[in-house]
Design a protein around this motif. Structure first.
Motif, PDB file in Angstrom:
ATOM      1  N   LYS A   2     -29.250   8.850  62.266  1.00  0.00           N
ATOM      2  CA  LYS A   2     -30.507   8.885  63.012  1.00  0.00           C
ATOM      3  C   LYS A   2     -30.346   8.097  64.307  1.00  0.00           C
ATOM      4  O   LYS A   2     -29.890   6.951  64.286  1.00  0.00           O
ATOM      5  CB  LYS A   2     -31.648   8.284  62.184  1.00  0.00           C
ATOM      6  CG  LYS A   2     -32.002   9.075  60.934  1.00  0.00           C
ATOM      7  CD  LYS A   2     -33.168   8.436  60.196  1.00  0.00           C
ATOM      8  CE  LYS A   2     -33.521   9.219  58.935  1.00  0.00           C
ATOM      9  NZ  LYS A   2     -34.687   8.615  58.225  1.00  0.00           N
ATOM     10  N   ALA A   3     -30.712   8.722  65.428  1.00  0.00           N
ATOM     11  CA  ALA A   3     -30.615   8.076  66.742  1.00  0.00           C
ATOM     12  C   ALA A   3     -32.002   7.991  67.359  1.00  0.00           C
ATOM     13  O   ALA A   3     -32.716   8.995  67.436  1.00  0.00           O
ATOM     14  CB  ALA A   3     -29.678   8.860  67.652  1.00  0.00           C
ATOM     15  N   PHE A   4     -32.374   6.790  67.783  1.00  0.00           N
ATOM     16  CA  PHE A   4     -33.657   6.559  68.448  1.00  0.00           C
ATOM     17  C   PHE A   4     -33.425   6.579  69.948  1.00  0.00           C
ATOM     18  O   PHE A   4     -32.706   5.743  70.486  1.00  0.00           O
ATOM     19  CB  PHE A   4     -34.239   5.214  67.997  1.00  0.00           C
ATOM     20  CG  PHE A   4     -35.451   4.754  68.771  1.00  0.00           C
ATOM     21  CD1 PHE A   4     -36.363   5.646  69.301  1.00  0.00           C
ATOM     22  CD2 PHE A   4     -35.695   3.388  68.947  1.00  0.00           C
ATOM     23  CE1 PHE A   4     -37.485   5.218  70.010  1.00  0.00           C
ATOM     24  CE2 PHE A   4     -36.809   2.941  69.642  1.00  0.00           C
ATOM     25  CZ  PHE A   4     -37.696   3.866  70.180  1.00  0.00           C
ATOM     26  N   SER A  29     -26.012  17.573  64.063  1.00  0.00           N
ATOM     27  CA  SER A  29     -26.747  17.261  62.818  1.00  0.00           C
ATOM     28  C   SER A  29     -27.228  15.820  62.781  1.00  0.00           C
ATOM     29  O   SER A  29     -27.308  15.199  61.712  1.00  0.00           O
ATOM     30  CB  SER A  29     -25.874  17.552  61.583  1.00  0.00           C
ATOM     31  OG  SER A  29     -25.508  18.912  61.554  1.00  0.00           O
ATOM     32  N   CYS A  30     -27.526  15.275  63.968  1.00  0.00           N
ATOM     33  CA  CYS A  30     -28.087  13.923  64.075  1.00  0.00           C
ATOM     34  C   CYS A  30     -29.593  14.041  64.259  1.00  0.00           C
ATOM     35  O   CYS A  30     -30.068  14.783  65.124  1.00  0.00           O
ATOM     36  CB  CYS A  30     -27.462  13.203  65.269  1.00  0.00           C
ATOM     37  SG  CYS A  30     -28.156  11.565  65.596  1.00  0.00           S
ATOM     38  N   ALA A  48     -37.246  16.567  67.650  1.00  0.00           N
ATOM     39  CA  ALA A  48     -37.336  15.121  67.436  1.00  0.00           C
ATOM     40  C   ALA A  48     -38.455  14.799  66.470  1.00  0.00           C
ATOM     41  O   ALA A  48     -39.433  15.560  66.325  1.00  0.00           O
ATOM     42  CB  ALA A  48     -37.566  14.400  68.761  1.00  0.00           C
ATOM     43  N   VAL A  49     -38.313  13.657  65.822  1.00  0.00           N
ATOM     44  CA  VAL A  49     -39.348  13.123  64.944  1.00  0.00           C
ATOM     45  C   VAL A  49     -40.049  11.998  65.683  1.00  0.00           C
ATOM     46  O   VAL A  49     -39.388  11.077  66.191  1.00  0.00           O
ATOM     47  CB  VAL A  49     -38.744  12.595  63.621  1.00  0.00           C
ATOM     48  CG1 VAL A  49     -39.828  11.969  62.752  1.00  0.00           C
ATOM     49  CG2 VAL A  49     -38.035  13.717  62.873  1.00  0.00           C
ATOM     50  N   ASP A  61     -30.162   4.484  63.093  1.00  0.00           N
ATOM     51  CA  ASP A  61     -28.829   3.897  62.953  1.00  0.00           C
ATOM     52  C   ASP A  61     -28.321   3.358  64.281  1.00  0.00           C
ATOM     53  O   ASP A  61     -27.485   2.456  64.315  1.00  0.00           O
ATOM     54  CB  ASP A  61     -27.841   4.942  62.418  1.00  0.00           C
ATOM     55  CG  ASP A  61     -28.231   5.450  61.040  1.00  0.00           C
ATOM     56  OD1 ASP A  61     -28.297   4.629  60.115  1.00  0.00           O
ATOM     57  OD2 ASP A  61     -28.475   6.664  60.909  1.00  0.00           O
ATOM     58  N   VAL A  62     -28.827   3.942  65.374  1.00  0.00           N
ATOM     59  CA  VAL A  62     -28.370   3.566  66.709  1.00  0.00           C
ATOM     60  C   VAL A  62     -29.493   3.840  67.699  1.00  0.00           C
ATOM     61  O   VAL A  62     -30.312   4.744  67.492  1.00  0.00           O
ATOM     62  CB  VAL A  62     -27.097   4.359  67.092  1.00  0.00           C
ATOM     63  CG1 VAL A  62     -27.372   5.852  67.132  1.00  0.00           C
ATOM     64  CG2 VAL A  62     -26.527   3.890  68.419  1.00  0.00           C
TER      65      VAL A  62
END
Length: 292
Positions: A2-4, A29-30, A48-49, A61-62
């Motif tokens: 998961k990337a923010f 698939s991120c 996006a979420v 995660d990052v």
């Protein structure tokens, strides 16, 4: 994974780069997270979420900061709190902390495949004790600056290390910086560039009234204190990572030390910092004059 994505939409073309980053990461698939404050801006146009910003920091995660060094500084505190590494995509000018220029955004695929290194960056702890013994605590990734306000012609500073006075000076201000911050305001004030992964505290004077003023470098066991004397009703500004956080009066004491916290900066293409130094600080004058 998961990337923010943490954007600064005030930067030129940053919206375009956010959309492209989302597309690149989603194809790997991120899962991409965005603060729900951007839901009305991007909506369903990207995969996006949308969550509350605090939840984005805790669940990712990052963190992918899209902007400049100021964008990285802005989210560094939360990354430190939640133990999340940051990768920067530079949309600004210098971008020393950013691993990627916007023209290299396709290299984000390496983030998912794990083709990167981590640079652990120290933080400064800044504790302000006022004349009533009330304490205010902050942390800095770049620097803590004490500078005279408008109307104050010059200020006198007293700096001590572990209880012993090391400098009594008259100047426009003083800077305490991390190695990360050594390439920022401190460098402009005459301080040296320090490899950002090192651990030390840099003390630099701003326009000192002296022919012999020099930057000092201290080890991380040092506890540095600063007092300021301006006379009359004048106060000095205290800024942390460029944000003015306090008006310092006579009788106030600032204590600077190495923080127990740290921030991890992702370097995707290797030696991004030294490439930035060579490309952005060591241009020949003819290149600067024609750079537009």
């Amino acid at each position: 994974m998961k990337a923010f994505i943490y954007p600064n939409l005030n930067k030129a073309n940053s919206r375009e780069y956010v959309v492209k980053a989302c597309s690149i990461l989603s194809k790997q698939s991120c899962e991409v997270l965005l603060s729900n404050e951007y839901c009305d801006i991007f909506g369903n146009s990207i995969s996006a979420v949308y969550l509350q910003e605090e939840n984005c920091f805790s669940e990712c995660d990052v963190v992918v900061a899209v902007g400049g060094d100021g964008t990285i500084l802005k989210c560094a505190q939360m990354c430190s709190k939640h133990g999340k590494p940051i990768v920067g995509i530079n949309c600004g000018r210098l971008g020393f902390m950013a691993s990627l220029e916007h023209s290299q955004i396709d290299d984000l695929v390496k983030l998912v495949s794990g083709e990167y290194t981590l640079s652990k960056r120290m933080l400064l702890s800044c504790v302000i004790t006022d004349s009533d013994k009330e304490k205010f605590e902050y942390t800095a990734l770049n620097d803590v600056v004490i500078s005279k306000t408008d109307g104050c012609k010059i200020a006198d500073f007293e700096v001590s290390r572990n209880g012993h006075i090391i400098s009594s000076l008259r100047a426009d201000g003083i800077i305490f910086s991390t190695p990360t911050g050594a390439s920022a305001y401190s460098m402009s004030a005459g301080g040296p560039i320090i490899e950002p992964g090192m651990n030390c505290i840099e003390f630099t004077q701003i326009c000192p009234h002296s022919l012999f003023a020099r930057t000092m470098i201290f080890d991380t066991d040092s506890i540095l204190t600063a007092k300021c004397f301006t006379g009359g009703a004048y106060m000095t500004n205290v800024t942390v990572d460029g944000n003015m956080i306090y008006k310092m009066s006579q009788g106030d004491i600032i204590t600077i030390s190495k923080s127990d916290k740290y921030v991890e900066i992702i370097d995707i293409n290797g030696d991004s910092f030294f490439e930035s130094v060579n490309k952005k600080l060591m241009q020949p004058l003819k290149d600067i004059s024609t750079s537009g």
